[in-house]
Write a protein that holds these residues in place. Structure first.
Motif, PDB file in Angstrom:
ATOM      1  N   SER A 139       0.856  -1.280   0.166  1.00 18.30           N
ATOM      2  CA  SER A 139      -0.117   0.041   0.099  1.00 18.30           C
ATOM      3  C   SER A 139       0.845   1.213   0.002  1.00 18.30           C
ATOM      4  O   SER A 139       0.566   1.978  -0.679  1.00 18.30           O
ATOM      5  N   ALA A 140       1.914   1.300   0.729  1.00 17.20           N
ATOM      6  CA  ALA A 140       2.609   2.477   0.845  1.00 17.20           C
ATOM      7  C   ALA A 140       3.685   2.513  -0.308  1.00 17.20           C
ATOM      8  O   ALA A 140       3.606   3.658  -0.910  1.00 17.20           O
ATOM      9  N   ALA A 141       3.928   1.572  -1.000  1.00 16.71           N
ATOM     10  CA  ALA A 141       4.772   1.611  -2.294  1.00 16.71           C
ATOM     11  C   ALA A 141       3.987   2.249  -3.328  1.00 16.71           C
ATOM     12  O   ALA A 141       4.465   2.977  -3.931  1.00 16.71           O
ATOM     13  N   LEU A 142       2.637   1.691  -3.217  1.00 10.35           N
ATOM     14  CA  LEU A 142       1.849   2.185  -4.581  1.00 10.35           C
ATOM     15  C   LEU A 142       1.382   3.824  -4.433  1.00 10.35           C
ATOM     16  O   LEU A 142       1.580   4.474  -5.189  1.00 10.35           O
ATOM     17  N   TYR A 143       1.248   4.184  -2.946  1.00  8.25           N
ATOM     18  CA  TYR A 143       1.088   5.575  -2.578  1.00  8.25           C
ATOM     19  C   TYR A 143       2.101   6.192  -3.219  1.00  8.25           C
ATOM     20  O   TYR A 143       2.086   7.329  -3.607  1.00  8.25           O
ATOM     21  N   GLU A 177      16.444   9.155  -1.730  1.00  7.49           N
ATOM     22  CA  GLU A 177      15.411  10.102  -1.334  1.00  7.49           C
ATOM     23  C   GLU A 177      14.132   9.387  -1.494  1.00  7.49           C
ATOM     24  O   GLU A 177      13.350   9.905  -0.601  1.00  7.49           O
ATOM     25  N   GLN A 178      13.829   8.577  -2.227  1.00  5.20           N
ATOM     26  CA  GLN A 178      12.493   7.768  -1.934  1.00  5.20           C
ATOM     27  C   GLN A 178      12.411   7.243  -0.724  1.00  5.20           C
ATOM     28  O   GLN A 178      11.359   7.056  -0.166  1.00  5.20           O
ATOM     29  N   GLY A 179      13.549   6.706  -0.160  1.00  3.58           N
ATOM     30  CA  GLY A 179      13.673   6.006   1.051  1.00  3.58           C
ATOM     31  C   GLY A 179      13.156   6.785   2.270  1.00  3.58           C
ATOM     32  O   GLY A 179      12.495   6.482   3.207  1.00  3.58           O
ATOM     33  N   VAL A 180      13.847   7.911   2.092  1.00  8.32           N
ATOM     34  CA  VAL A 180      13.574   9.052   3.119  1.00  8.32           C
ATOM     35  C   VAL A 180      11.999   9.400   3.267  1.00  8.32           C
ATOM     36  O   VAL A 180      11.199   9.527   4.228  1.00  8.32           O
ATOM     37  N   ARG A 181      11.253   9.594   1.862  1.00  8.32           N
ATOM     38  CA  ARG A 181       9.907   9.698   1.747  1.00  8.32           C
ATOM     39  C   ARG A 181       9.129   8.438   2.470  1.00  8.32           C
ATOM     40  O   ARG A 181       8.249   8.725   2.995  1.00  8.32           O
ATOM     41  N   ALA A 182       9.535   7.349   1.955  1.00 10.36           N
ATOM     42  CA  ALA A 182       8.767   6.313   2.664  1.00 10.36           C
ATOM     43  C   ALA A 182       8.646   6.171   3.902  1.00 10.36           C
ATOM     44  O   ALA A 182       7.917   5.780   4.626  1.00 10.36           O
ATOM     45  N   LYS A 183       9.963   6.538   4.698  1.00 11.52           N
ATOM     46  CA  LYS A 183       9.865   6.410   6.080  1.00 11.52           C
ATOM     47  C   LYS A 183       9.160   7.267   6.611  1.00 11.52           C
ATOM     48  O   LYS A 183       8.461   7.092   7.596  1.00 11.52           O
ATOM     49  N   HIS A 184       8.887   8.518   5.990  1.00 13.37           N
ATOM     50  CA  HIS A 184       8.248   9.708   6.604  1.00 13.37           C
ATOM     51  C   HIS A 184       6.813   9.207   6.549  1.00 13.37           C
ATOM     52  O   HIS A 184       6.049   9.447   7.614  1.00 13.37           O
ATOM     53  N   VAL A 185       6.355   8.874   5.470  1.00 10.80           N
ATOM     54  CA  VAL A 185       4.762   8.604   5.180  1.00 10.80           C
ATOM     55  C   VAL A 185       4.342   7.380   5.862  1.00 10.80           C
ATOM     56  O   VAL A 185       3.352   7.173   6.496  1.00 10.80           O
ATOM     57  N   THR A 186       5.247   6.645   6.443  1.00 11.47           N
ATOM     58  CA  THR A 186       5.033   5.172   6.976  1.00 11.47           C
ATOM     59  C   THR A 186       5.068   5.490   8.565  1.00 11.47           C
ATOM     60  O   THR A 186       4.545   4.668   9.317  1.00 11.47           O
ATOM     61  N   THR A 187       5.607   6.370   9.160  1.00  9.58           N
ATOM     62  CA  THR A 187       5.765   6.811  10.257  1.00  9.58           C
ATOM     63  C   THR A 187       4.880   8.114  10.854  1.00  9.58           C
ATOM     64  O   THR A 187       5.161   9.179  11.321  1.00  9.58           O
ATOM     65  N   THR A 188       3.445   8.035  10.051  1.00 11.14           N
ATOM     66  CA  THR A 188       2.377   9.047  10.471  1.00 11.14           C
ATOM     67  C   THR A 188       2.977  10.493   9.904  1.00 11.14           C
ATOM     68  O   THR A 188       2.293  11.561  10.390  1.00 11.14           O
ATOM     69  N   THR A 198      -2.726  -8.196  -2.845  1.00 12.33           N
ATOM     70  CA  THR A 198      -2.185  -7.301  -4.053  1.00 12.33           C
ATOM     71  C   THR A 198      -3.553  -6.306  -4.232  1.00 12.33           C
ATOM     72  O   THR A 198      -3.149  -5.067  -4.315  1.00 12.33           O
ATOM     73  N   CYS A 199      -4.643  -7.150  -4.420  1.00  7.53           N
ATOM     74  CA  CYS A 199      -5.671  -6.276  -5.085  1.00  7.53           C
ATOM     75  C   CYS A 199      -6.328  -5.522  -3.808  1.00  7.53           C
ATOM     76  O   CYS A 199      -6.752  -4.209  -4.101  1.00  7.53           O
ATOM     77  N   ASN A 200      -6.209  -5.921  -2.531  1.00 13.86           N
ATOM     78  CA  ASN A 200      -6.796  -5.285  -1.626  1.00 13.86           C
ATOM     79  C   ASN A 200      -5.992  -3.829  -1.197  1.00 13.86           C
ATOM     80  O   ASN A 200      -6.394  -2.760  -0.918  1.00 13.86           O
ATOM     81  N   ALA A 201      -4.680  -3.916  -1.604  1.00 14.25           N
ATOM     82  CA  ALA A 201      -4.077  -2.669  -1.584  1.00 14.25           C
ATOM     83  C   ALA A 201      -4.336  -1.742  -2.590  1.00 14.25           C
ATOM     84  O   ALA A 201      -4.374  -0.535  -2.002  1.00 14.25           O
ATOM     85  N   LEU A 202      -4.793  -1.924  -3.716  1.00 16.44           N
ATOM     86  CA  LEU A 202      -5.460  -1.135  -4.696  1.00 16.44           C
ATOM     87  C   LEU A 202      -6.647  -0.520  -4.180  1.00 16.44           C
ATOM     88  O   LEU A 202      -6.817   0.619  -4.275  1.00 16.44           O
ATOM     89  N   TYR A 203      -7.567  -1.503  -3.971  1.00 13.57           N
ATOM     90  CA  TYR A 203      -8.845  -1.130  -3.481  1.00 13.57           C
ATOM     91  C   TYR A 203      -8.826  -0.062  -2.201  1.00 13.57           C
ATOM     92  O   TYR A 203      -9.526   0.934  -2.404  1.00 13.57           O
ATOM     93  N   HIS A 204      -8.143  -0.090  -1.238  1.00 11.54           N
ATOM     94  CA  HIS A 204      -8.158   0.909  -0.414  1.00 11.54           C
ATOM     95  C   HIS A 204      -7.425   2.130  -0.503  1.00 11.54           C
ATOM     96  O   HIS A 204      -7.674   3.221   0.166  1.00 11.54           O
ATOM     97  N   LEU A 205      -6.727   2.313  -1.605  1.00 14.29           N
ATOM     98  CA  LEU A 205      -6.082   3.516  -2.175  1.00 14.29           C
ATOM     99  C   LEU A 205      -7.248   4.103  -3.138  1.00 14.29           C
ATOM    100  O   LEU A 205      -7.134   5.192  -3.868  1.00 14.29           O
TER     101      LEU A 205
END
Length: 381
Positions: A78-82, A231-242, A102-109
């Motif tokens: 879900s985070a990767a898709l976001y 850089e993508q990793g910094v953002r991934a950590k940020h959005v997954t930690t509220t 796989t599809c649930n992650a899409l659905y909830h976005l």
């Protein structure tokens, strides 16, 4: 080949007359010591040294630029898709032959799945089928790749490395580049699998792993986002930690985020399991070879890794002659308390995804009607 001989073979491999599970976790190293360490430290939740250690171990092993631990594999996807920019009403190409997460992650976005057929070589998304579907139904515009009829943006493609067997990533990457689509790998089942020397989940813009209790290593529950750049990793950590902005004591969040953090307690278990990964991989390859030799010349076709890849052989599988043969194998093995299971129902057969766009899914339906998974827990042979 008589099914009783298959049952006897499995029991001989695992040296037991008791129930044989499909894939059980194995704890043989420092797992207990590391978990007790977290209890003694009191840092059992989202803060603690083992989360960082687990992420660094994963980066070193896989070669990904940044690994970000999450609470489970679905959260990772879900985070990767976001992060890949998938938005409400977008279309995302994936395979109908996959686990529902796989599809649930899409659905909830708020995105919609497009189901394209799989390859008989990899059991994963077929680049030829994807190219054919896009050529017929899509066009490139200023908004990107859009569906000709609905005008929805086709934002991403999500191949899944089925049972740890890598998909044809070079070909999929070429199609994605041609059509300006982001590649997000569902690598939930494929820790320890390599495509032409590259670890699965590291070829696309993002990848997602799972550490559920039935995976090759486990954190109890858990997942991991792989990022192409730091850089993508910094953002991934940020959005997954509220999306909390660092501050000694103030609480300030600069965007809607996810509370997807992996607890330190789970990461401790993962660190112990990572130390055993090479052992598990070796044991599983030996097991796969035993299965291959056993089924050679029979009516059951053992599923092997593609020639271009090295698979972790997470779940071993055979292709039966037909649906009747599949049902007989499943019934007799489970009745004998040797666990076997079919592959998942195709996603468009589930009520929540029945309306999804799809191609003819010829290969997917062939596999669905014939494949059986066999006991695959690591074992010393």
């Amino acid at each position: 080949m008589k099914i009783n001989s298959i049952i006897e073979f499995v029991r001989d491999v695992y040296k037991t007359d008791e129930f044989v599970p499909l894939h059980a976790p194995t704890f043989q190293g420092n797992e207990k010591a590391y978990v007790l360490d977290t209890l003694e430290s009191t840092f059992v939740s989202s803060v603690g040294k083992f989360v960082d250690d687990f992420e660094r171990k994963m980066e070193t092993y896989t070669g990904t630029a940044r690994a970000v631990a999450t609470v489970n594999g679905t959260a990772a996807l879900s985070a990767a898709l976001y992060l890949a920019g998938v938005k409400r009403n977008d279309l995302v190409i994936t395979q109908a032959l996959t686990f529902v997460a796989t599809c649930n992650a899409l659905y909830h976005l708020g995105a919609e799945a497009v189901f394209v057929d799989v390859s008989l070589t990899s059991l994963g998304l077929c680049p030829v089928a994807m190219e054919n579907w896009l050529s017929e139904h899509a066009e490139l515009t200023e908004q990107g790749c859009v569906h000709k009829k609905t005008r929805q943006v086709i934002r991403a493609v999500v191949p899944m490395h089925t049972f740890g067997h890598p998909v044809e990533l070079d070909e999929l990457t070429r199609v994605c580049s041609k059509w300006h689509i982001t590649l997000v790998e569902d690598a939930a089942e494929s820790l320890g699998s390599f495509y032409k020397g590259k670890h699965t989940g590291t070829v696309g813009d993002y990848g997602a792993l799972s550490f559920n209790g039935n995976k090759i290593i486990t954190t109890g529950g858990g997942g991991m986002v792989f990022c192409k750049t730091p850089e993508q990793g910094v953002r991934a950590k940020h959005v997954t930690t509220t999306a909390k902005v660092p501050h000694p004591y103030e609480f300030y969040h600069d965007e809607p985020g996810f509370n997807y953090r992996m607890p330190n307690l789970n990461a401790a278990l993962g660190c112990g399991q990572m130390e055993m990964l090479d052992t598990f991989l070796r044991q599983k390859r030996v097991l796969a070879q035993r299965y291959k030799e056993f089924f050679a010349g029979s009516e059951f076709n053992f599923v092997e890794e593609p020639e271009y890849a090295q698979s972790n052989y997470w779940l071993n599988a055979v292709i039966c002659e037909n649906l009747y043969s599949r049902e007989a194998l499943l019934a007799q093995m489970n009745e004998a308390k040797v666990m076997a299971r079919p592959i998942w129902k195709l996603m468009h057969r589930l009520p929540m995804f029945a309306h999804a766009m799809r191609d003819d899914l010829t290969n997917s339906e062939f596999i669905e009607a014939r494949l059986v998974n066999l006991p695959s827990s690591p074992v010393e042979l």
